[in-house]
Design a protein around this motif. Structure first.
Motif, PDB file in Angstrom:
ATOM      1  N   THR A  23       0.811  -1.228   0.000  1.00  0.00           N
ATOM      2  CA  THR A  23       0.000   0.000   0.000  1.00  0.00           C
ATOM      3  C   THR A  23       0.840   1.272   0.000  1.00  0.00           C
ATOM      4  O   THR A  23       0.325   2.338  -0.341  1.00  0.00           O
ATOM      5  CB  THR A  23      -0.911   0.064   1.250  1.00  0.00           C
ATOM      6  OG1 THR A  23      -0.082   0.109   2.420  1.00  0.00           O
ATOM      7  CG2 THR A  23      -1.836  -1.137   1.314  1.00  0.00           C
ATOM      8  N   ALA A  41      -8.372  -4.904   2.048  1.00  0.00           N
ATOM      9  CA  ALA A  41      -8.363  -3.459   1.741  1.00  0.00           C
ATOM     10  C   ALA A  41      -8.703  -2.611   2.968  1.00  0.00           C
ATOM     11  O   ALA A  41      -8.323  -1.442   3.051  1.00  0.00           O
ATOM     12  CB  ALA A  41      -9.332  -3.152   0.604  1.00  0.00           C
ATOM     13  N   SER A  42      -9.407  -3.219   3.937  1.00  0.00           N
ATOM     14  CA  SER A  42      -9.785  -2.475   5.155  1.00  0.00           C
ATOM     15  C   SER A  42      -8.569  -2.071   5.973  1.00  0.00           C
ATOM     16  O   SER A  42      -8.634  -1.149   6.797  1.00  0.00           O
ATOM     17  CB  SER A  42     -10.705  -3.333   6.029  1.00  0.00           C
ATOM     18  OG  SER A  42     -11.749  -3.880   5.271  1.00  0.00           O
ATOM     19  N   SER A  68      -6.079  -0.592   4.962  1.00  0.00           N
ATOM     20  CA  SER A  68      -5.391   0.564   4.378  1.00  0.00           C
ATOM     21  C   SER A  68      -6.051   1.900   4.713  1.00  0.00           C
ATOM     22  O   SER A  68      -5.734   2.904   4.100  1.00  0.00           O
ATOM     23  CB  SER A  68      -5.324   0.403   2.855  1.00  0.00           C
ATOM     24  OG  SER A  68      -6.627   0.440   2.310  1.00  0.00           O
ATOM     25  N   CYS A  71     -17.453  -4.286  -3.626  1.00  0.00           N
ATOM     26  CA  CYS A  71     -16.945  -3.764  -2.351  1.00  0.00           C
ATOM     27  C   CYS A  71     -18.123  -3.383  -1.482  1.00  0.00           C
ATOM     28  O   CYS A  71     -18.859  -2.452  -1.815  1.00  0.00           O
ATOM     29  CB  CYS A  71     -16.035  -2.559  -2.615  1.00  0.00           C
ATOM     30  SG  CYS A  71     -15.414  -1.816  -1.100  1.00  0.00           S
ATOM     31  N   THR A  84     -13.976  -6.551   0.120  1.00  0.00           N
ATOM     32  CA  THR A  84     -13.648  -6.084  -1.230  1.00  0.00           C
ATOM     33  C   THR A  84     -13.064  -7.211  -2.068  1.00  0.00           C
ATOM     34  O   THR A  84     -12.172  -7.931  -1.621  1.00  0.00           O
ATOM     35  CB  THR A  84     -12.601  -4.945  -1.163  1.00  0.00           C
ATOM     36  OG1 THR A  84     -13.019  -3.985  -0.203  1.00  0.00           O
ATOM     37  CG2 THR A  84     -12.438  -4.262  -2.505  1.00  0.00           C
ATOM     38  N   ASN A 144     -10.713  -7.340  -4.460  1.00  0.00           N
ATOM     39  CA  ASN A 144      -9.675  -6.458  -5.004  1.00  0.00           C
ATOM     40  C   ASN A 144      -9.317  -6.761  -6.443  1.00  0.00           C
ATOM     41  O   ASN A 144      -9.077  -5.866  -7.243  1.00  0.00           O
ATOM     42  CB  ASN A 144      -8.401  -6.563  -4.154  1.00  0.00           C
ATOM     43  CG  ASN A 144      -8.407  -5.533  -3.042  1.00  0.00           C
ATOM     44  OD1 ASN A 144      -8.785  -4.401  -3.256  1.00  0.00           O
ATOM     45  ND2 ASN A 144      -7.997  -5.950  -1.858  1.00  0.00           N
ATOM     46  N   HIS A 185     -10.031  -3.817  -9.206  1.00  0.00           N
ATOM     47  CA  HIS A 185      -8.923  -3.094  -9.834  1.00  0.00           C
ATOM     48  C   HIS A 185      -8.504  -3.724 -11.159  1.00  0.00           C
ATOM     49  O   HIS A 185      -7.406  -3.505 -11.637  1.00  0.00           O
ATOM     50  CB  HIS A 185      -7.737  -3.008  -8.858  1.00  0.00           C
ATOM     51  CG  HIS A 185      -8.082  -2.285  -7.595  1.00  0.00           C
ATOM     52  ND1 HIS A 185      -7.480  -2.532  -6.395  1.00  0.00           N
ATOM     53  CD2 HIS A 185      -9.007  -1.327  -7.344  1.00  0.00           C
ATOM     54  CE1 HIS A 185      -8.012  -1.755  -5.457  1.00  0.00           C
ATOM     55  NE2 HIS A 185      -8.938  -1.027  -6.011  1.00  0.00           N
ATOM     56  N   VAL A 243      -6.000   4.917  -2.511  1.00  0.00           N
ATOM     57  CA  VAL A 243      -6.113   3.496  -2.155  1.00  0.00           C
ATOM     58  C   VAL A 243      -4.752   2.944  -1.735  1.00  0.00           C
ATOM     59  O   VAL A 243      -4.652   2.101  -0.849  1.00  0.00           O
ATOM     60  CB  VAL A 243      -6.691   2.696  -3.341  1.00  0.00           C
ATOM     61  CG1 VAL A 243      -6.706   1.211  -3.042  1.00  0.00           C
ATOM     62  CG2 VAL A 243      -8.094   3.189  -3.670  1.00  0.00           C
ATOM     63  N   PHE A 271      -1.873   1.624  -6.519  1.00  0.00           N
ATOM     64  CA  PHE A 271      -3.126   1.960  -7.201  1.00  0.00           C
ATOM     65  C   PHE A 271      -2.990   3.293  -7.929  1.00  0.00           C
ATOM     66  O   PHE A 271      -3.418   3.434  -9.079  1.00  0.00           O
ATOM     67  CB  PHE A 271      -4.280   2.026  -6.194  1.00  0.00           C
ATOM     68  CG  PHE A 271      -5.579   2.467  -6.803  1.00  0.00           C
ATOM     69  CD1 PHE A 271      -6.382   1.569  -7.491  1.00  0.00           C
ATOM     70  CD2 PHE A 271      -5.996   3.793  -6.716  1.00  0.00           C
ATOM     71  CE1 PHE A 271      -7.578   1.985  -8.080  1.00  0.00           C
ATOM     72  CE2 PHE A 271      -7.182   4.206  -7.300  1.00  0.00           C
ATOM     73  CZ  PHE A 271      -7.975   3.299  -7.971  1.00  0.00           C
ATOM     74  N   ASN A 324      -5.696   5.697   3.366  1.00  0.00           N
ATOM     75  CA  ASN A 324      -6.909   5.918   2.579  1.00  0.00           C
ATOM     76  C   ASN A 324      -7.991   6.432   3.537  1.00  0.00           C
ATOM     77  O   ASN A 324      -8.472   5.688   4.382  1.00  0.00           O
ATOM     78  CB  ASN A 324      -7.331   4.599   1.927  1.00  0.00           C
ATOM     79  CG  ASN A 324      -8.660   4.703   1.197  1.00  0.00           C
ATOM     80  OD1 ASN A 324      -9.311   5.744   1.203  1.00  0.00           O
ATOM     81  ND2 ASN A 324      -9.066   3.618   0.569  1.00  0.00           N
TER      82      ASN A 324
END
Lengths: 322, 349
Positions: free
Chosen positions: B39, B174-175, B177, B212, B227, B229, B233, B269, B273, B301
């Motif tokens: 990240t 993703a949480s 981040s 998500c 998510t 991911n 993405h 993100v 990203f 984020n």
């Protein structure tokens, strides 16, 4: 130029308890009535507050957009039509805030058609938990299709009022108390005196809109029920429905006949964010718009806060533009 | 000119810093992974909702509003609209609030008694959505000015993820981040071309709305985000922005390369990203990208506030010369994309 209701529809009472399902069913019925396809919707605004599983992301509107099938994938659609969806929340008043936002989108050419959907449900999506003492709101949904026309009919300005003091209604998920059951839990606290305060705010809001819209004659004496009676001649009141008796009590307080305000029927519980569309659709279906020149939409809700707008009826007889 | 401007900006950042190391130490089940490498985030701010003056989505939004109004030409009672855009809406000791609206509570708190107020929720594109609606409402003459703001106490989803994740491929990855913050903006009509919002357009490709999802956890409780991911993405998702942006410009005979953007701000993100988005932009527009601004290394984020927090921090660090044209590109669950471009000269922090 004004924003008009092209069509208005309700979700069928099918026993399901999904707010996304309710809103999408109402949205589809709304398009069918207007003889339009889902691709004709440029912006979708969802004003529902209580939703399936207490989901907070994405917007519930995006999930409703997908369910209806509105311009799903820009890259892979042959004509590259885009749609935009969002949640707009302000309790029972949200639907009139959405009308205000839609009017801005339509009048600046940012959209040709805006669909406003509303739906609430107990987060467990169990219909038997809706419309109860613990969760007073009905599991139901509704939709409006809005467009702009060149004449002076349609929605007037949306007026807002807020009262100082307590919020009256508090709806929340107490995360520390519910453990792993957060998707099925919700608390709605209503103050004991909230209905009296809502009624007082509603009366005050009617006078505000009348004095603003109907100029000096009324503005001179806004507290006088007799004047309200004159000004509201040929006006049908379509209001939020915090209790089944609310509309009739408001009419009485305004010095009007009890049938001057629509009492929504056939819904188990407070139709909340869908109340105004329910009331309007019911008035259309029962022929109650006949003999009226305008509808006064009035919502009062948590805050306490109110939103009010006069809707000058279009000339097709059924109150819609087509 | 019938255009608007960013008139004032304000922010609130919790004082408490949590390093990525400290967050990883909270992993209960998942084997350790290199979150910094993936990240680019080394630390984030974390709100303390148990403090004597609790930090939560509401209190932080109010603080950002006061910071912003302190620099605005408008007093609170001159504000015509208050639009709150938080995803998290956490307040009153761990409550996720549904009504009354946050906007109502904020307006009351700051004394914006006359203001039309409502909440907007549109995942991480929330503030961008609030700005779009306010832009159209000012242009339509509905209101003269307004406050768009968001307080995000969103770090609880990182702690849920740390408790529940099985490994780095878990849907809650993703949480990990996210970070906490609040940002507020005042907008009004532009009076010259030194401060002006040129464009703001948004679109939702809801085919991918399920990729998500944020909701309460049914495992250990608290809020969580799940998510996909890989799909979120995928190349096609990243290409949505240049396709939509390019088409909208082309409708008016404009081209990306001619717009003279000085800076670009992507959704925060992660550093990878942001690189992917810039690469997608270069491919889609066949043009070099403007200088990229970011805060994801130190502030993570921050969801709805991301783009405006980057703008705020860059202004604070004098990284944006007066007269710069800034491009913001949202990327949110929904899937929402679009673009905002604005020239900023008088905006100060």
């Amino acid at each position: 130029m004004a924003t008009v209701i092209s069509s208005a529809a309700l979700s069928p009472a099918d026993g399901s308890g999904s707010s996304i399902g309710h809103a999408a069913a109402a949205g589809r019925a709304c398009l069918e009535q207007a003889q339009m396809s889902s691709a004709d919707v440029d912006v979708l605004i969802n004003v529902g507050v209580y939703r399936d599983s207490n989901i907070v992301e994405p917007s519930v509107a995006a999930l409703i957009q997908k369910n209806i099938g509105i311009n799903l994938d820009y890259l892979h659609s042959p004509d590259r039509r885009a749609a935009f969806s969002l949640d707009l929340m302000n309790g029972a008043c949200g639907v009139l805030n959405a009308v205000q936002a839609a009017d801005a989108l339509l009048s600046t050419g940012s959209a040709r058609r805006v669909m406003v959907v509303s739906a609430d449900t107990h987060p467990s999506t169990d219909p038997s938990r809706a419309g109860t003492a613990a969760f007073p709101y009905a599991s139901t949904g509704a939709a409006l299709l809005l467009e702009h026309t060149g004449d002076t009919l349609g929605f007037g300005r949306v007026h807002h009022r807020s009262l100082p003091g307590g919020h009256g209604v508090n709806g929340y998920l107490p995360l520390p108390d519910v453990g792993a059951d957060g998707r099925n839990s919700i608390v709605v606290d209503r103050d004991d005196d909230v209905l009296d305060r809502m009624l007082a705010l509603a009366v005050d809001s009617v006078h505000t809109v009348l004095s603003a819209e109907d100029s000096a004659a009324i503005a001179q004496d806004t507290a006088d029920a007799g004047r309200a009676h004159v000004a509201l001649d040929r006006t049908l009141l379509v209001t939020s429905q915090p209790t089944p008796a609310f509309a009739a009590r408001l009419a009485k307080r305004l010095g009007l006949a009890s049938d001057a305000a629509v009492t929504v029927e056939g819904v188990h519980g407070d139709p909340h964010t869908s109340a105004l569309i329910h009331g309007y659709r019911q008035a259309l279906d029962t022929g109650r718009l006949a003999g009226h020149d305008q509808v006064l939409f009035l919502a009062v809700g948590a805050g306490l806060t109110s939103a009010t707008s006069l809707y000058r009826l279009t000339g097709t007889g059924d109150g819609t533009t087509r | 000119m019938n255009k608007n401007r960013l008139e004032a900006i304000g922010a609130y950042l919790p004082a408490a810093v949590m390093s990525t190391r400290e967050l990883l130490d909270r992993l209960e089940k998942a084997p350790e992974f290199d979150l910094v490498k993936i990240t680019g985030t080394t630390e984030r701010r974390v709100a303390d909702d148990t403090a004597q003056s609790p930090e939560n989505s509401l209190t932080m939004a109010v603080s950002a509003a006061r910071d912003c109004l302190g620099r605005s030409r408008y007093a609170p009672d001159e504000i015509d609209a208050v639009i709150s855009c938080s995803i998290s809406r956490m307040t009153d000791g761990g409550r996720l609030q549904f009504e009354p609206s946050f906007a109502h509570r904020i307006a009351k708190e700051i004394g914006a008694d006359r203001a039309v107020h409502f909440d907007v929720s549109n995942a991480c594109a929330g503030m961008m959505t609030g700005v779009l609606l306010l832009d159209r409402m000012i242009r339509a003459g509905t209101v003269r000015n307004g406050l768009v703001l968001s307080g995000e106490h969103i770090s609880p989803i990182a702690f849920t993820a740390a408790r529940e994740m099985e490994d780095s491929r878990d849907p809650q990855f993703a949480s990990m981040s996210v970070g906490d913050s609040a940002v507020a903006l005042v907008m009004d009509r532009a009076t010259d071309d030194r401060d002006v919002i040129h464009d703001i357009e948004l679109m939702t490709c809801s085919e991918y709305s399920h990729l998500c999802l944020g909701m309460p956890s049914d495992g250990t409780g608290g809020m969580a985000m799940y998510t996909n991911n890989k799909e979120m993405h995928a190349e096609d998702r990243l290409s949505l922005w240049p396709a939509f942006h390019g088409d909208r410009l082309a409708e008016q005979g404009r081209r990306f390369a001619d717009e003279g953007y000085d800076f670009i701000i992507h959704h925060q993100v992660g550093t990878r990203f942001v690189d992917f988005m810039n690469a997608a932009g270069e491919r889609g527009f066949a043009a070099p990208m403007p200088q990229s601004l970011s805060v994801v290394d130190r502030l993570a984020n921050t969801a709805t506030t991301s783009h405006y927090l980057v703008l705020h921090q860059a202004l604070a660090e004098d990284r944006i010369p007066k007269g710069s044209k800034v491009l913001m590109v949202p990327a949110a669950s929904g899937v929402v994309t679009g673009f905002l471009s604005a020239t900023v000269s008088s905006l100060e922090v």
